[in-house]
Design a protein around this motif. Structure first.
Motif, PDB file in Angstrom:
ATOM      1  N   SER A  15       0.817  -1.218   0.000  1.00 37.90           N
ATOM      2  CA  SER A  15       0.000   0.000   0.000  1.00 37.90           C
ATOM      3  C   SER A  15       0.850   1.268   0.000  1.00 37.90           C
ATOM      4  O   SER A  15       0.477   2.269  -0.621  1.00 37.90           O
ATOM      5  N   THR A  16       1.985   1.238   0.674  1.00 35.57           N
ATOM      6  CA  THR A  16       2.846   2.416   0.706  1.00 35.57           C
ATOM      7  C   THR A  16       3.391   2.711  -0.689  1.00 35.57           C
ATOM      8  O   THR A  16       3.377   3.857  -1.141  1.00 35.57           O
ATOM      9  N   LYS A  69      -7.016  14.925   0.925  1.00 28.63           N
ATOM     10  CA  LYS A  69      -7.649  14.638  -0.370  1.00 28.63           C
ATOM     11  C   LYS A  69      -7.000  13.424  -1.033  1.00 28.63           C
ATOM     12  O   LYS A  69      -7.691  12.552  -1.555  1.00 28.63           O
ATOM     13  N   ASP A  70      -5.676  13.376  -1.006  1.00 32.65           N
ATOM     14  CA  ASP A  70      -4.977  12.274  -1.665  1.00 32.65           C
ATOM     15  C   ASP A  70      -5.281  10.937  -0.991  1.00 32.65           C
ATOM     16  O   ASP A  70      -5.460   9.923  -1.666  1.00 32.65           O
ATOM     17  N   LEU A  71      -5.348  10.923   0.328  1.00 32.33           N
ATOM     18  CA  LEU A  71      -5.709   9.684   1.039  1.00 32.33           C
ATOM     19  C   LEU A  71      -7.112   9.228   0.656  1.00 32.33           C
ATOM     20  O   LEU A  71      -7.340   8.050   0.364  1.00 32.33           O
ATOM     21  N   HIS A  72      -8.045  10.154   0.680  1.00 28.60           N
ATOM     22  CA  HIS A  72      -9.431   9.833   0.328  1.00 28.60           C
ATOM     23  C   HIS A  72      -9.510   9.261  -1.090  1.00 28.60           C
ATOM     24  O   HIS A  72     -10.091   8.207  -1.326  1.00 28.60           O
ATOM     25  N   ASP A  73      -8.911   9.974  -2.030  1.00 31.24           N
ATOM     26  CA  ASP A  73      -8.987   9.565  -3.435  1.00 31.24           C
ATOM     27  C   ASP A  73      -8.238   8.253  -3.680  1.00 31.24           C
ATOM     28  O   ASP A  73      -8.663   7.432  -4.496  1.00 31.24           O
ATOM     29  N   PHE A  74      -7.129   8.058  -2.976  1.00 34.85           N
ATOM     30  CA  PHE A  74      -6.371   6.820  -3.120  1.00 34.85           C
ATOM     31  C   PHE A  74      -7.239   5.623  -2.749  1.00 34.85           C
ATOM     32  O   PHE A  74      -7.338   4.653  -3.507  1.00 34.85           O
ATOM     33  N   TRP A  75      -7.886   5.676  -1.602  1.00 40.46           N
ATOM     34  CA  TRP A  75      -8.686   4.513  -1.171  1.00 40.46           C
ATOM     35  C   TRP A  75      -9.967   4.364  -1.977  1.00 40.46           C
ATOM     36  O   TRP A  75     -10.483   3.253  -2.110  1.00 40.46           O
ATOM     37  N   GLU A  76     -10.463   5.442  -2.559  1.00 41.06           N
ATOM     38  CA  GLU A  76     -11.614   5.326  -3.459  1.00 41.06           C
ATOM     39  C   GLU A  76     -11.249   4.491  -4.686  1.00 41.06           C
ATOM     40  O   GLU A  76     -12.091   3.783  -5.230  1.00 41.06           O
ATOM     41  N   THR A  77     -10.001   4.580  -5.118  1.00 40.00           N
ATOM     42  CA  THR A  77      -9.564   3.864  -6.321  1.00 40.00           C
ATOM     43  C   THR A  77      -8.797   2.579  -6.031  1.00 40.00           C
ATOM     44  O   THR A  77      -8.487   1.831  -6.950  1.00 40.00           O
ATOM     45  N   PRO A 107      -7.980   4.887   7.006  1.00 42.46           N
ATOM     46  CA  PRO A 107      -9.216   5.052   6.222  1.00 42.46           C
ATOM     47  C   PRO A 107      -9.791   3.739   5.698  1.00 42.46           C
ATOM     48  O   PRO A 107     -11.001   3.520   5.768  1.00 42.46           O
ATOM     49  N   ILE A 108      -8.945   2.838   5.194  1.00 42.25           N
ATOM     50  CA  ILE A 108      -9.460   1.584   4.648  1.00 42.25           C
ATOM     51  C   ILE A 108      -9.921   0.662   5.776  1.00 42.25           C
ATOM     52  O   ILE A 108     -10.912  -0.057   5.622  1.00 42.25           O
ATOM     53  N   CYS A 109      -9.248   0.697   6.904  1.00 44.62           N
ATOM     54  CA  CYS A 109      -9.692  -0.129   8.039  1.00 44.62           C
ATOM     55  C   CYS A 109     -11.080   0.310   8.509  1.00 44.62           C
ATOM     56  O   CYS A 109     -11.944  -0.521   8.770  1.00 44.62           O
ATOM     57  N   ARG A 110     -11.281   1.628   8.591  1.00 40.67           N
ATOM     58  CA  ARG A 110     -12.604   2.145   8.958  1.00 40.67           C
ATOM     59  C   ARG A 110     -13.646   1.691   7.952  1.00 40.67           C
ATOM     60  O   ARG A 110     -14.737   1.240   8.307  1.00 40.67           O
ATOM     61  N   LYS A 111     -13.303   1.812   6.674  1.00 38.29           N
ATOM     62  CA  LYS A 111     -14.251   1.514   5.594  1.00 38.29           C
ATOM     63  C   LYS A 111     -14.696   0.060   5.599  1.00 38.29           C
ATOM     64  O   LYS A 111     -15.859  -0.237   5.335  1.00 38.29           O
ATOM     65  N   ILE A 112     -13.780  -0.885   5.904  1.00 41.05           N
ATOM     66  CA  ILE A 112     -14.155  -2.307   5.857  1.00 41.05           C
ATOM     67  C   ILE A 112     -14.443  -2.895   7.237  1.00 41.05           C
ATOM     68  O   ILE A 112     -14.662  -4.088   7.365  1.00 41.05           O
ATOM     69  N   GLY A 113     -14.467  -2.031   8.263  1.00 45.43           N
ATOM     70  CA  GLY A 113     -14.905  -2.465   9.584  1.00 45.43           C
ATOM     71  C   GLY A 113     -13.849  -3.134  10.446  1.00 45.43           C
ATOM     72  O   GLY A 113     -14.174  -3.978  11.278  1.00 45.43           O
ATOM     73  N   ILE A 114     -12.599  -2.736  10.280  1.00 46.58           N
ATOM     74  CA  ILE A 114     -11.528  -3.248  11.148  1.00 46.58           C
ATOM     75  C   ILE A 114     -11.384  -2.276  12.312  1.00 46.58           C
ATOM     76  O   ILE A 114     -11.126  -1.088  12.116  1.00 46.58           O
TER      77      ILE A 114
END
Length: 193
Positions: A15-16, A69-77, A107-114
């Motif tokens: 991911s990095t 913004k970059d974090l948000h957009d990165f995980w959206e894609t 952000p991705i952990c929050r999104k998938i419930g970790i």
């Protein structure tokens, strides 16, 4: 409780690295940091600098980005790079322990419930570490700091660098792509032997 490494374990790539390339495409001026990063990488290979010192230098690219913004957009894609096996086995008490920066994985952990994330503590604006890289034995220390002697039922990773956590777990699994195999400990013979 099940514990997972993140990169190349439940996420198809690193991911990095993916985030760095994503930011480089958006903010080409990041390339100006490359010579210093390459120099520190060589010093790390020569064991003159630690992995944490090298990574801190690499994360200086964060000075050039619009981090929120970059974090948000990165995980959206990139959220589609979470492996199907993990989404099928996800439990509410899962723990992710990763050397990647905490700010990147939150952000991705929050999104998938970790609910439980332990990762390298890196300031998302400066790239400076608080503590050391969450890697190898440091993962065990961080786990025990939060959960004490709690039992790890299953542990999943893509790297034998995580053997200290594998040894602490009831069952351990090596993940390569979409294949999941029992962990082979040093000196362990195959069942056919």
């Amino acid at each position: 409780m099940n514990v997972y490494d993140f990169d190349k374990t439940i996420y198809y790539n690193d991911s990095t690295s993916d985030f760095y390339v994503f930011c480089l495409k958006r903010h080409p001026k990041i390339v100006a940091h490359f010579p210093k990063t390459a120099f520190y990488f060589i010093l790390y290979l020569l064991r003159i600098k630690t992995k944490t010192q090298f990574k801190e230098k690499m994360y200086e690219f964060l000075l050039e980005v619009d981090i929120e913004k970059d974090l948000h957009d990165f995980w959206e894609t990139h959220c589609d790079k979470i492996k199907p096996f993990y989404l099928e086995h996800h439990k509410s008490d899962d723990v992710i322990i990763s050397a990647s920066p905490e700010f990147l994985l939150e952000p991705i952990c929050r999104k998938i419930g970790i609910n439980y994330l332990m990762a390298s503590r890196v300031d998302k604006k400066s790239g400076k570490y608080t503590g050391i890289n969450c890697h190898g034995k440091e993962k065990v220390r961080r786990f025990e700091e939060k959960f004490g002697n709690s039992v790890i039922d299953e542990f999943y990773s893509d790297s034998y660098v995580d053997t200290p956590l594998a040894e602490r777990s009831v069952k351990s699994f090596m993940v390569k792509g979409d294949k999941i195999n029992d962990w082979k400990f040093k000196g362990q013979k195959n069942k056919a032997d």
